[in-house]
Design an enzyme around this catalytic site. Structure first.
Site, PDB file in Angstrom:
ATOM      1  N   CYS A  64       0.979  -1.073  -0.043  1.00  0.00           N
ATOM      2  CA  CYS A  64       0.106  -0.005   0.174  1.00  0.00           C
ATOM      3  C   CYS A  64       0.796   1.279   0.066  1.00  0.00           C
ATOM      4  O   CYS A  64       1.890   1.428   0.881  1.00  0.00           O
ATOM      5  CB  CYS A  64      -0.985  -0.031   1.337  1.00  0.00           C
ATOM      6  SG  CYS A  64      -2.278   1.407   1.426  1.00  0.00           S
ATOM      7  N   CYS A  87     -10.953   0.571   0.034  1.00  0.00           N
ATOM      8  CA  CYS A  87     -10.377   0.212   1.321  1.00  0.00           C
ATOM      9  C   CYS A  87     -10.717   1.517   2.105  1.00  0.00           C
ATOM     10  O   CYS A  87     -10.301   2.396   1.731  1.00  0.00           O
ATOM     11  CB  CYS A  87      -8.803  -0.070   1.442  1.00  0.00           C
ATOM     12  SG  CYS A  87      -8.188  -0.139   3.094  1.00  0.00           S
TER      13      CYS A  87
END
Ligand code: SF4
Length: 364
Positions: free
Chosen positions: A98, A190
């Protein structure tokens, strides 16, 4: 398997959150087993590809330029640096990278093109790629999708009501708009939040209402415990009790049964036993690496020892969704539009943020 419910109310969520702990744990663990393998935990590595100097005033964030913290700012990393870090993460069991940049919103141009190249590079390493770059337009979401992005992170942070007490430089609707832009592509969403910012239990429930009533619900939801950093407006907040974290994880699991619930910031303050109870309550993802953007995180070896002790296995990449195809920049069907989005700016000031800004100025 139970149907996912999209019309949760705050009262229903509070009833779950406030159940006796043993009942709550049992209910959450039961739902968890219906939808996930309880012995598998996804491991993500969070990489700060551009640190500090952000123009926003998020009260919890040491990367906001207006507060005086010890964060060392860094320009955007090179594609090669990111590739090296991704390979290291892969070799230690991470299935996802990420990439976080301390930006208010993405601006079309050289830096965004470089991020798109990072996405292509990591996707070709057969790892899931996630980005958290601030607010994005639909066109930017499409360009990220085309590069092979697997997930986009944009947290709601708290309830709509409490959000106004933490951030003044953008509104809740701006967050929801970015999530909506991501949803128009095949990139997964997310989105989660932070507890321990001085909010009430009602605000935690309010955040879960906002997330769980999205249809579809986010594919992953990070639950962070505030790491109070000196120099930020929230520096004096007390650490979150482990019981609050367990209740929050369990409630998230019950209202969002399919979602990957991620134990995020604040793990260094938790014992292994506390984390084990969070896994029992339905957490099935962690961030690995000794730093979470700028705050400390347990060492990867410590995490692997914990996995061994608990008999947990890291999740393989693309278990939940097939790997996206990468389109090279030269074959892209989208061009940069150079849009200057008009984000809503609520016309209000937050006293404690103003005080932190003023005291940072005095210290300089
Ligand atoms: S949380 Fe993100 S948007 Fe807010 S100040 Fe920090 S880097 Fe900027």
């Amino acid at each position: 398997m139970s149907e996912t419910k999209h019309n949760w109310t705050k009262e229903e969520i509070l009833d779950i959150y406030n159940k006796p702990m043993m009942e709550l744990l049992y209910d959450a663990a039961t739902i968890h087993r219906l939808h996930h393998d309880p012995n598998v935990v996804q491991v993500s590595t969070l990489l700060s590809i551009k640190t500090g100097g952000c123009s926003e005033d998020c009260g919890y964030c040491p990367q906001a330029a207006r507060y005086h913290t010890d964060i060392e700012g860094n320009d955007l990393m090179s594609v090669q640096q990111v590739k090296a870090q991704a390979l290291r993460a892969k070799s230690t069991g991470s299935s996802r990278v990420c990439m976080g940049a301390a930006w208010r919103n993405v601006k079309d141009g050289e830096e965004f093109d470089q991020v798109l190249e990072m996405v292509r590079t990591i996707n070709k390493l057969d790892m899931e790629v996630c980005c958290t770059l601030g607010m994005i337009t639909e066109n930017q979401a499409q360009r990220l999708a085309e590069a092979g992005l697997y997930a986009y992170n944009h947290n709601l942070d708290s309830s709509e009501e409490y959000y106004k007490e933490v951030i003044s430089t953008r509104g809740y609707q701006d967050r929801l708009d970015t999530i909506g832009n991501v949803r128009k592509t095949n990139v997964t969403v997310c989105s989660g939040g932070i507890i321990g910012m001085g909010e009430k239990v009602e605000d935690r429930a309010g955040m879960l209402v906002a997330l769980s009533t999205l249809n579809p619900q986010p594919e992953s939801t990070p639950i962070n415990a505030l790491v109070a950093v000196e120099g930020t407006p929230l520096e004096d907040e007390q650490p979150v009790e482990i019981w609050d974290m367990i209740r929050m994880v369990a409630t998230t699991r019950i209202v969002m049964p399919e979602t990957q619930v991620r134990l995020s910031a604040g793990r260094t303050q938790m014992s292994r036993e506390g984390q084990a109870m969070c896994f029992l309550a339905g957490a099935n993802s962690i961030f690995a690496g000794d730093k979470l953007l700028t705050t400390p995180n347990p060492d990867v070896n410590e995490d692997m020892k914990m996995f061994d002790a608990l008999g947990l296995n890291p999740q393989k990449p693309f278990t939940k969704k097939v790997q996206p195809q990468t389109v090279e920049a030269s074959s892209s069907q989208f061009e940069a539009l150079g849009e200057k989005p008009k984000w809503t700016r609520p016309d209000h000031k937050i006293e404690r943020n103003e005080l932190a800004k003023a005291s940072a100025k005095l210290e300089k």
